[in-house]
Design a protein around this motif. Structure first.
Motif, PDB file in Angstrom:
ATOM      1  N   VAL A 239       1.196  -1.390   0.136  1.00 22.17           N
ATOM      2  CA  VAL A 239      -0.190   0.417  -0.251  1.00 22.17           C
ATOM      3  C   VAL A 239       0.695   1.067   0.185  1.00 22.17           C
ATOM      4  N   THR A 240       2.055   1.252   0.018  1.00 19.91           N
ATOM      5  CA  THR A 240       3.474   2.568   0.398  1.00 19.91           C
ATOM      6  C   THR A 240       2.748   3.511  -1.212  1.00 19.91           C
ATOM      7  N   ASP A 241       2.552   4.324  -1.213  1.00 19.48           N
ATOM      8  CA  ASP A 241       3.259   5.102  -2.171  1.00 19.48           C
ATOM      9  C   ASP A 241       4.296   5.634  -2.708  1.00 19.48           C
ATOM     10  N   PHE A 242       5.268   5.251  -3.550  1.00 19.60           N
ATOM     11  CA  PHE A 242       6.301   5.558  -3.466  1.00 19.60           C
ATOM     12  C   PHE A 242       6.960   6.517  -4.155  1.00 19.60           C
ATOM     13  N   GLU A 243       5.653   7.523  -4.942  1.00 22.01           N
ATOM     14  CA  GLU A 243       5.963   8.532  -5.689  1.00 22.01           C
ATOM     15  C   GLU A 243       6.316   9.912  -4.488  1.00 22.01           C
ATOM     16  N   ARG A 244       6.000   9.528  -2.763  1.00 21.36           N
ATOM     17  CA  ARG A 244       5.212  10.649  -2.522  1.00 21.36           C
ATOM     18  C   ARG A 244       6.622  10.969  -1.814  1.00 21.36           C
ATOM     19  N   GLY A 245       8.004  10.372  -1.664  1.00 19.83           N
ATOM     20  CA  GLY A 245       9.042  11.365  -1.319  1.00 19.83           C
ATOM     21  C   GLY A 245       8.846  11.681   0.147  1.00 19.83           C
ATOM     22  N   PRO A 246      10.068  12.748   0.084  1.00 18.56           N
ATOM     23  CA  PRO A 246       9.964  13.341   1.694  1.00 18.56           C
ATOM     24  C   PRO A 246       8.443  14.345   1.770  1.00 18.56           C
ATOM     25  N   VAL A 247       8.202  14.493   3.534  1.00 13.45           N
ATOM     26  CA  VAL A 247       7.031  14.685   3.178  1.00 13.45           C
ATOM     27  C   VAL A 247       7.983  16.262   4.366  1.00 13.45           C
ATOM     28  N   ALA A 248       7.534  17.730   4.229  1.00 12.74           N
ATOM     29  CA  ALA A 248       8.265  18.567   4.973  1.00 12.74           C
ATOM     30  C   ALA A 248       7.126  19.511   5.632  1.00 12.74           C
ATOM     31  N   PRO A 249       7.503  19.604   6.990  1.00 14.78           N
ATOM     32  CA  PRO A 249       6.036  20.532   7.589  1.00 14.78           C
ATOM     33  C   PRO A 249       5.546  21.528   7.433  1.00 14.78           C
ATOM     34  N   ILE A 250       4.583  21.633   7.562  1.00 11.39           N
ATOM     35  CA  ILE A 250       3.728  22.894   7.425  1.00 11.39           C
ATOM     36  C   ILE A 250       3.495  23.840   8.284  1.00 11.39           C
ATOM     37  N   ARG A 251       3.547  25.107   8.408  1.00  7.93           N
ATOM     38  CA  ARG A 251       3.160  26.318   9.695  1.00  7.93           C
ATOM     39  C   ARG A 251       2.612  27.458   9.224  1.00  7.93           C
ATOM     40  N   ALA A 252       1.913  28.018  10.196  1.00  7.53           N
ATOM     41  CA  ALA A 252       0.729  28.824   9.874  1.00  7.53           C
ATOM     42  C   ALA A 252       1.318  30.437  10.458  1.00  7.53           C
ATOM     43  N   ASP A 253       1.203  31.160  10.052  1.00  8.68           N
ATOM     44  CA  ASP A 253       2.420  32.548  10.154  1.00  8.68           C
ATOM     45  C   ASP A 253       1.667  33.064  11.605  1.00  8.68           C
ATOM     46  N   GLU A 254       2.063  32.918  12.412  1.00  9.20           N
ATOM     47  CA  GLU A 254       1.868  33.409  13.697  1.00  9.20           C
ATOM     48  C   GLU A 254       1.318  34.328  13.994  1.00  9.20           C
ATOM     49  N   SER A 255       1.596  35.691  12.944  1.00  4.88           N
ATOM     50  CA  SER A 255       1.576  37.126  13.586  1.00  4.88           C
ATOM     51  C   SER A 255      -0.233  37.656  12.416  1.00  4.88           C
ATOM     52  N   ALA A 256      -0.256  36.317  11.298  1.00  2.00           N
ATOM     53  CA  ALA A 256      -1.984  36.996  11.252  1.00  2.00           C
ATOM     54  C   ALA A 256      -2.045  36.407  11.776  1.00  2.00           C
ATOM     55  N   ASP A 257      -3.632  36.933  11.820  1.00  2.00           N
ATOM     56  CA  ASP A 257      -5.815  37.135  12.367  1.00  2.00           C
ATOM     57  C   ASP A 257      -5.620  36.441  11.403  1.00  2.00           C
ATOM     58  N   GLY A 258      -7.008  35.714  12.104  1.00  2.00           N
ATOM     59  CA  GLY A 258      -7.909  34.721  11.280  1.00  2.00           C
ATOM     60  C   GLY A 258      -7.620  33.314  10.763  1.00  2.00           C
ATOM     61  N   TRP A 259      -8.853  32.959  10.558  1.00  2.00           N
ATOM     62  CA  TRP A 259      -7.909  31.208  10.264  1.00  2.00           C
ATOM     63  C   TRP A 259      -7.125  31.311   8.980  1.00  2.00           C
ATOM     64  N   GLN A 260      -6.136  30.552   9.308  1.00  2.00           N
ATOM     65  CA  GLN A 260      -5.367  29.831   8.057  1.00  2.00           C
ATOM     66  C   GLN A 260      -5.478  28.312   7.777  1.00  2.00           C
ATOM     67  N   THR A 261      -5.419  28.299   6.736  1.00  2.00           N
ATOM     68  CA  THR A 261      -5.981  26.708   6.531  1.00  2.00           C
ATOM     69  C   THR A 261      -4.331  26.222   6.829  1.00  2.00           C
ATOM     70  N   LEU A 262      -4.418  24.224   6.239  1.00  2.00           N
ATOM     71  CA  LEU A 262      -2.847  24.312   6.586  1.00  2.00           C
ATOM     72  C   LEU A 262      -2.869  22.963   6.324  1.00  2.00           C
ATOM     73  N   VAL A 263      -4.279  21.681   5.825  1.00  2.00           N
ATOM     74  CA  VAL A 263      -4.647  21.073   4.868  1.00  2.00           C
ATOM     75  C   VAL A 263      -6.107  20.915   4.795  1.00  2.00           C
ATOM     76  N   GLU A 264      -6.335  20.443   2.953  1.00  5.10           N
ATOM     77  CA  GLU A 264      -7.194  20.876   2.580  1.00  5.10           C
ATOM     78  C   GLU A 264      -7.145  19.860   1.756  1.00  5.10           C
ATOM     79  N   CYS A 265      -7.533  18.404   1.942  1.00  2.06           N
ATOM     80  CA  CYS A 265      -7.566  17.380   0.457  1.00  2.06           C
ATOM     81  C   CYS A 265      -9.800  16.692   0.837  1.00  2.06           C
ATOM     82  N   ASP A 266      -9.719  15.352   0.099  1.00  2.72           N
ATOM     83  CA  ASP A 266     -10.809  14.689   0.056  1.00  2.72           C
ATOM     84  C   ASP A 266     -10.641  14.819   1.254  1.00  2.72           C
ATOM     85  N   LYS A 267     -10.560  14.316   2.354  1.00  4.02           N
ATOM     86  CA  LYS A 267     -10.910  14.101   3.529  1.00  4.02           C
ATOM     87  C   LYS A 267     -11.667  14.649   4.589  1.00  4.02           C
ATOM     88  N   PHE A 268     -10.603  16.134   4.842  1.00  4.95           N
ATOM     89  CA  PHE A 268     -10.342  17.169   5.387  1.00  4.95           C
ATOM     90  C   PHE A 268      -9.946  18.586   5.345  1.00  4.95           C
TER      91      PHE A 268
END
Length: 336
Positions: A239-268
């Motif tokens: 079941v491994t996706d060998f095309e996926r490769g390394p995964v980097a972290p995502i970070r929000a802008d802590e100085s920004a106001d309001g909601w920031q989208t971190l992840v958007e996919c077909d599941k959530f």
């Protein structure tokens, strides 16, 4: 506040009307103990742990077999999430109407490194002897001890034969992409991504409501009798996706106001807010709200609900929009 009515074949009593009035739902956490757990779920997040030092997971919102969130207050007190899906489906789910709740929110105290795992897709999960959903997930790092590591994805160029050899020779860490985790990192792990959470991390995780995990590698650990935990090497590689490769972290802008989208996919969709206030809901969809750190107040047209670190709420789809007011140095996540 609006009230969503179904189309009954009889006259609703006053009690029935009240029972259908939407309000923010709070649940009793479902606690899980494993060898890699610790005590942070109680000490940092206020969970009702016992005296042991192996509390690994607190399932905040769950509808998965016998694991059920139970409402702790209001006129639905004592109802399970499955009960709500059965009795008030449109009220709870709105546009996402379904016979099961699709997401699972949990907190993890990773006192020791977790095994290296990979999760299948929905299509693969449906073919298993006991069918289940696949598992796509995302982690938000609430706290991290210095030097704590996340393993996310394979290094570039690693194929099935290289992965198999590394596992069988007890050196899987050589083919895993890794980075030092920091509070505020978000890591997206689609189904098929090889991964492991290192020791010293407190994590909020949103995932599909599934318990489908293939254990690829367990760091050559053995119990007192010298026996290791069961591995699922063939299924993992399949079941491994060998095309996926390394995964980097995502970070929000802590100085920004309001909601920031971190992840958007077909599941959530996973969003974060760390300053000021903003609204959520009112869009005929359910919303999970959790406070990994600090304090916030959830404001409806009839009440103010004070939330502290570790508190979670499920906002039914039938509920009007609510406002979240954050105190300084706080964070709120919402998922739908």
């Amino acid at each position: 506040m609006s009230i969503l009515f179904t189309k009954p074949s009889f006259n609703l009593s006053r009690r029935d009307v009240v029972a259908m009035k939407p309000y923010p739902l709070q649940f009793k956490p479902v606690l899980k103990q494993t060898i890699w757990g610790g005590r942070l779920l109680g000490e940092r997040l206020g969970k009702p742990i016992g005296d042991e030092s192996d509390y690994a997971e607190s399932w905040e919102v769950v509808d998965h077999g016998v694991d059920q969130s139970v409402v702790t207050s209001g006129h639905l007190e004592g109802k399970t999430l499955k009960d709500l899906l059965t009795e008030h489906n449109e009220w709870l789910m709105g546009d996402a109407a379904n016979d099961h709740f699709p997401l699972l929110l949990k907190y993890l105290d990773c006192n020791r490194v977790l095994s290296v795992q990979v999760h299948p897709t929905d299509e693969y999960g449906a073919t298993m002897p006991v069918p289940d959903l696949g598992k796509t997930e995302a982690w938000y790092i609430v706290d991290a001890k210095p030097g704590s590591v996340i393993y996310a994805g394979l290094k570039k160029g690693v194929d099935a034969s290289a992965l198999r050899a590394a596992v069988e020779e007890g050196r899987a860490e050589e083919v895993l992409h890794q980075f030092e985790a920091k509070p505020g990192d978000c890591v997206f792990i689609p189904a098929g991504t090889v991964h492991a959470i290192g020791a010293g991390l407190l994590v909020a995780e949103i995932q599909q409501s599934s318990d489908t995990t293939f254990r690829l590698y367990d760091w050559n650990r053995t119990d007192a009798s010298g026996k290791g935990r069961e591995l699922h090497i063939e299924q993992s590689i399949e079941v491994t996706d060998f095309e996926r490769g390394p995964v980097a972290p995502i970070r929000a802008d802590e100085s920004a106001d309001g909601w920031q989208t971190l992840v958007e996919c077909d599941k959530f969709r996973l969003r974060a807010i760390s300053n000021g206030s903003d609204t959520v809901g009112g869009d005929n969809r359910f919303h999970i709200i959790t406070v990994p750190q600090g304090k916030a107040t959830l404001v409806t047209d009839s009440e103010r609900i004070n939330l502290t670190a570790g508190n979670s709420i499920l906002l039914p789809a039938a509920h009007d929009a609510v406002t979240l007011e954050l105190e300084n140095d706080s964070l709120v996540l919402t998922m739908t």
